[in-house]
Design a protein around this motif. Structure first.
Motif, mmCIF file in Angstrom:
data_model
loop_
_atom_site.group_PDB
_atom_site.id
_atom_site.type_symbol
_atom_site.label_atom_id
_atom_site.label_comp_id
_atom_site.label_asym_id
_atom_site.label_seq_id
_atom_site.Cartn_x
_atom_site.Cartn_y
_atom_site.Cartn_z
ATOM 1 N N VAL A 53 0.861 -1.184 0.000
ATOM 2 C CA VAL A 53 0.000 0.000 0.000
ATOM 3 C C VAL A 53 0.896 1.233 0.000
ATOM 4 O O VAL A 53 1.771 1.374 0.864
ATOM 5 C CB VAL A 53 -0.928 0.044 1.239
ATOM 6 N N GLY A 54 0.680 2.115 -0.966
ATOM 7 C CA GLY A 54 1.428 3.366 -1.036
ATOM 8 C C GLY A 54 0.471 4.547 -1.038
ATOM 9 O O GLY A 54 -0.533 4.545 -0.324
ATOM 10 N N ILE A 55 0.750 5.531 -1.892
ATOM 11 C CA ILE A 55 -0.052 6.757 -1.888
ATOM 12 C C ILE A 55 -1.165 6.754 -2.923
ATOM 13 O O ILE A 55 -1.922 7.715 -3.024
ATOM 14 C CB ILE A 55 0.842 7.995 -2.124
ATOM 15 N N GLU A 56 -1.282 5.659 -3.687
ATOM 16 C CA GLU A 56 -2.166 5.687 -4.840
ATOM 17 C C GLU A 56 -3.642 5.875 -4.514
ATOM 18 O O GLU A 56 -4.402 6.433 -5.314
ATOM 19 C CB GLU A 56 -1.981 4.399 -5.670
ATOM 20 N N THR A 57 -4.098 5.424 -3.360
ATOM 21 C CA THR A 57 -5.522 5.569 -3.020
ATOM 22 C C THR A 57 -5.744 6.409 -1.765
ATOM 23 O O THR A 57 -6.806 6.325 -1.150
ATOM 24 C CB THR A 57 -6.183 4.186 -2.827
ATOM 25 N N ALA A 58 -4.756 7.221 -1.380
ATOM 26 C CA ALA A 58 -4.877 8.071 -0.180
ATOM 27 C C ALA A 58 -5.277 7.241 1.025
ATOM 28 O O ALA A 58 -6.149 7.630 1.804
ATOM 29 C CB ALA A 58 -5.882 9.197 -0.421
ATOM 30 N N ASP A 59 -4.615 6.096 1.183
ATOM 31 C CA ASP A 59 -4.942 5.204 2.283
ATOM 32 C C ASP A 59 -4.377 5.737 3.589
ATOM 33 O O ASP A 59 -3.676 6.754 3.631
ATOM 34 C CB ASP A 59 -4.429 3.790 2.008
ATOM 35 N N ASP A 60 -4.677 5.022 4.690
ATOM 36 C CA ASP A 60 -4.337 5.511 6.018
ATOM 37 C C ASP A 60 -2.865 5.349 6.370
ATOM 38 O O ASP A 60 -2.344 6.075 7.222
ATOM 39 C CB ASP A 60 -5.188 4.786 7.069
ATOM 40 N N ALA A 61 -2.181 4.390 5.751
ATOM 41 C CA ALA A 61 -0.781 4.131 6.077
ATOM 42 C C ALA A 61 -0.123 3.405 4.919
ATOM 43 O O ALA A 61 -0.800 2.844 4.050
ATOM 44 C CB ALA A 61 -0.681 3.285 7.353
ATOM 45 N N ALA A 62 1.201 3.407 4.911
ATOM 46 C CA ALA A 62 1.951 2.593 3.959
ATOM 47 C C ALA A 62 2.144 1.202 4.560
ATOM 48 O O ALA A 62 2.263 1.051 5.776
ATOM 49 C CB ALA A 62 3.307 3.230 3.671
ATOM 50 N N VAL A 63 2.171 0.207 3.689
ATOM 51 C CA VAL A 63 2.364 -1.177 4.142
ATOM 52 C C VAL A 63 3.424 -1.843 3.263
ATOM 53 O O VAL A 63 3.316 -1.821 2.034
ATOM 54 C CB VAL A 63 1.055 -1.988 4.085
ATOM 55 N N TYR A 64 4.419 -2.427 3.902
ATOM 56 C CA TYR A 64 5.561 -3.032 3.202
ATOM 57 C C TYR A 64 5.697 -4.487 3.657
ATOM 58 O O TYR A 64 5.856 -4.766 4.855
ATOM 59 C CB TYR A 64 6.842 -2.255 3.523
ATOM 60 N N ARG A 65 5.632 -5.416 2.694
ATOM 61 C CA ARG A 65 5.734 -6.837 3.035
ATOM 62 C C ARG A 65 7.161 -7.200 3.414
ATOM 63 O O ARG A 65 8.097 -6.984 2.644
ATOM 64 C CB ARG A 65 5.275 -7.701 1.864
ATOM 65 N N LEU A 66 7.323 -7.741 4.626
ATOM 66 C CA LEU A 66 8.638 -8.179 5.099
ATOM 67 C C LEU A 66 8.908 -9.623 4.728
ATOM 68 O O LEU A 66 10.037 -9.984 4.367
ATOM 69 C CB LEU A 66 8.716 -8.016 6.627
ATOM 70 N N ASN A 67 7.889 -10.463 4.842
ATOM 71 C CA ASN A 67 8.000 -11.883 4.505
ATOM 72 C C ASN A 67 6.585 -12.421 4.294
ATOM 73 O O ASN A 67 5.630 -11.643 4.246
ATOM 74 C CB ASN A 67 8.744 -12.660 5.604
ATOM 75 N N ASP A 68 6.436 -13.729 4.190
ATOM 76 C CA ASP A 68 5.120 -14.302 3.914
ATOM 77 C C ASP A 68 4.143 -14.144 5.081
ATOM 78 O O ASP A 68 2.927 -14.301 4.900
ATOM 79 C CB ASP A 68 5.250 -15.790 3.569
ATOM 80 N N GLU A 69 4.659 -13.862 6.266
ATOM 81 C CA GLU A 69 3.813 -13.797 7.453
ATOM 82 C C GLU A 69 3.658 -12.397 8.030
ATOM 83 O O GLU A 69 2.761 -12.165 8.852
ATOM 84 C CB GLU A 69 4.386 -14.707 8.557
ATOM 85 N N GLN A 70 4.518 -11.477 7.637
ATOM 86 C CA GLN A 70 4.518 -10.151 8.254
ATOM 87 C C GLN A 70 4.646 -9.038 7.228
ATOM 88 O O GLN A 70 5.415 -9.136 6.266
ATOM 89 C CB GLN A 70 5.677 -10.018 9.248
ATOM 90 N N ALA A 71 3.884 -7.978 7.455
ATOM 91 C CA ALA A 71 4.030 -6.741 6.698
ATOM 92 C C ALA A 71 4.127 -5.595 7.699
ATOM 93 O O ALA A 71 3.461 -5.605 8.742
ATOM 94 C CB ALA A 71 2.852 -6.528 5.756
ATOM 95 N N LEU A 72 4.981 -4.621 7.394
ATOM 96 C CA LEU A 72 5.187 -3.463 8.261
ATOM 97 C C LEU A 72 4.234 -2.348 7.863
ATOM 98 O O LEU A 72 4.163 -1.968 6.686
ATOM 99 C CB LEU A 72 6.628 -2.967 8.152
ATOM 100 N N ILE A 73 3.515 -1.812 8.838
ATOM 101 C CA ILE A 73 2.646 -0.647 8.641
ATOM 102 C C ILE A 73 3.390 0.578 9.158
ATOM 103 O O ILE A 73 3.905 0.568 10.280
ATOM 104 C CB ILE A 73 1.323 -0.799 9.403
ATOM 105 N N ALA A 74 3.464 1.631 8.359
ATOM 106 C CA ALA A 74 4.147 2.866 8.761
ATOM 107 C C ALA A 74 3.238 4.060 8.471
ATOM 108 O O ALA A 74 2.718 4.193 7.366
ATOM 109 C CB ALA A 74 5.466 3.016 8.018
ATOM 110 N N THR A 75 3.075 4.911 9.472
ATOM 111 C CA THR A 75 2.215 6.078 9.308
ATOM 112 C C THR A 75 2.691 7.183 10.232
ATOM 113 O O THR A 75 3.452 6.944 11.180
ATOM 114 C CB THR A 75 0.750 5.725 9.627
ATOM 115 N N THR A 76 2.280 8.407 9.953
ATOM 116 C CA THR A 76 2.586 9.524 10.847
ATOM 117 C C THR A 76 1.419 10.496 10.864
ATOM 118 O O THR A 76 0.709 10.640 9.862
ATOM 119 C CB THR A 76 3.872 10.251 10.428
ATOM 120 N N ASP A 77 1.212 11.109 12.002
ATOM 121 C CA ASP A 77 0.155 12.109 12.135
ATOM 122 C C ASP A 77 0.528 13.064 13.259
ATOM 123 O O ASP A 77 0.994 12.633 14.308
ATOM 124 C CB ASP A 77 -1.190 11.448 12.429
#
Length: 359
Positions: A53-77
């Motif tokens: 998930v990036g900026i393409e749909t003005a979503d709430d946070a970015a999401v980066y897949r770390l492996n098959d079981e985990q993805a990192l969510i990063a956001t700031t406000d």
């Protein structure tokens, strides 16, 4: 109505926090129309496949897949004060920042503090109370504040970088709603109206209590909601108001959001306050930015319109789910203490373009 609420005694010798900011809470956001104009020329960098998930749909946070079981969510406000009590300001800002992790279906793991303060105006004790308020919410969320950054600024600013984890298959974007889904809102509307009355010193103690209760309630149902197969999309309602964030759902999915205004929960007393003129400037800016994409019925109440666009600070989750999943979604909200959660509409096929239809 009781007597107006007085500023906190702890800040009596200093200016009111809200007097130092040109706008408070998520009402500080750049208006949606202006933001769209700013971002339209942004260069698009090549995106790695791990970026789910990036900026393409003005979503709430970015999401980066770390492996098959985990993805990192990063956001700031972060934002300027919405209340005068420094501890409450810190609590609201931290709750609001962490909400974006929950809105992606994730569990928060840590935070970094973002602090900008007019150090020649506010005492170190007051600034310390703001940070303590943020720390209290992070403790409630079960995460540490592991660092951050501070600057000397003209207006007080506080917020967080919030990080979380989610299973890659449980990421809930704001763009995946489906036709036939029902929409469920987790918190009542009206925070912007309460903040406008507070800034004019016309909010009583009961109103202030309701404001603090809703803005400091963590959106903890997020991970459980994301685990339901019938939940297709999640977001939270913040500075662009219910209409603005519903419009993001509509545009992301290429559908029409249909809102039944009679079913939308409101905080007690906000309709009366809005009718008395306690409406934020951000409400009007929101409508100017996306009004052409929102269809209102003939003779729609101007007060209701101002609440439809009212900027929410630390607002509720907005869930798009199958009708069969609605009872379980509501049950999850109830278990987490969100007794006002309600079905407020549905997703339907769009006409000539995605938009929001209010009835």
């Amino acid at each position: 109505m009781n007597a107006p609420l007085n500023p906190s005694a702890a800040t009596a010798a200093e200016p009111r926090l809200t007097s130092l900011s040109h706008g408070g809470g998520c009402g500080c956001k750049i208006a949606p129309g202006v933001l769209s104009e700013i971002l339209k020329g942004t260069a698009r960098m090549p995106l790695p496949p791990e970026l789910l998930v990036g900026i393409e749909t003005a979503d709430d946070a970015a999401v980066y897949r770390l492996n098959d079981e985990q993805a990192l969510i990063a956001t700031t406000d972060f934002f300027m004060p919405i209340v005068d009590d420094p501890y409450d300001f810190g609590r609201i800002a931290a709750t609001n920042a962490i909400s974006d992790v929950y809105a992606m279906g994730g569990k928060p793991i840590m935070a970094l503090a973002l602090v900008g303060m007019p150090i020649s105006v506010l005492s170190t004790a007051t600034i310390g109370r703001i940070l303590e308020g943020g720390e209290s919410v992070c403790r409630e969320a079960g995460i540490p504040i592991a660092g951050g950054h501070t600057i000397d600024s003209v207006e007080p600013i506080y917020g967080l970088v919030a990080l979380g984890l989610v299973h890659p298959k449980r990421v809930k974007r704001n763009a995946d709603a489906r036709a036939g889904d029902v929409l469920i809102l987790g918190k009542p509307l009206g925070v912007g109206v309460l903040s406008a009355a507070l800034k004019k010193e016309l909010l009583d103690a009961d109103g202030y209590r309701r404001m603090i209760e809703t803005t400091t309630r963590l959106n903890t149902p997020g991970p459980e909601l994301a685990a339901l197969a019938g939940v297709h999309a999640l977001t939270d309602v913040t500075g662009f108001g219910l209409a603005g964030h519903a419009l993001e759902l509509a545009r992301g999915a290429g559908l029409e959001v249909r809102i039944d205004w009679r079913k939308v929960p409101l905080l007690e007393g906000v309709a009366e306050l809005a009718a008395a003129g306690h409406v934020t400037g951000a409400s009007g800016r929101n409508w100017a930015g996306y009004g052409p994409s929102v269809e209102l019925p003939a003779g729609f109440d101007p007060v209701a319109k101002s609440l439809l666009t009212d900027p929410q600070t630390s607002g509720g989750l907005l869930v798009s789910c199958t009708p069969a999943a609605a009872d379980e979604v509501l049950a999850i909200f109830r278990r987490h203490g969100f007794g006002d959660a309600a079905v407020i509409g549905e997703m339907g096929p769009s006409g000539t373009r995605p938009g929001v239809l209010v009835r």
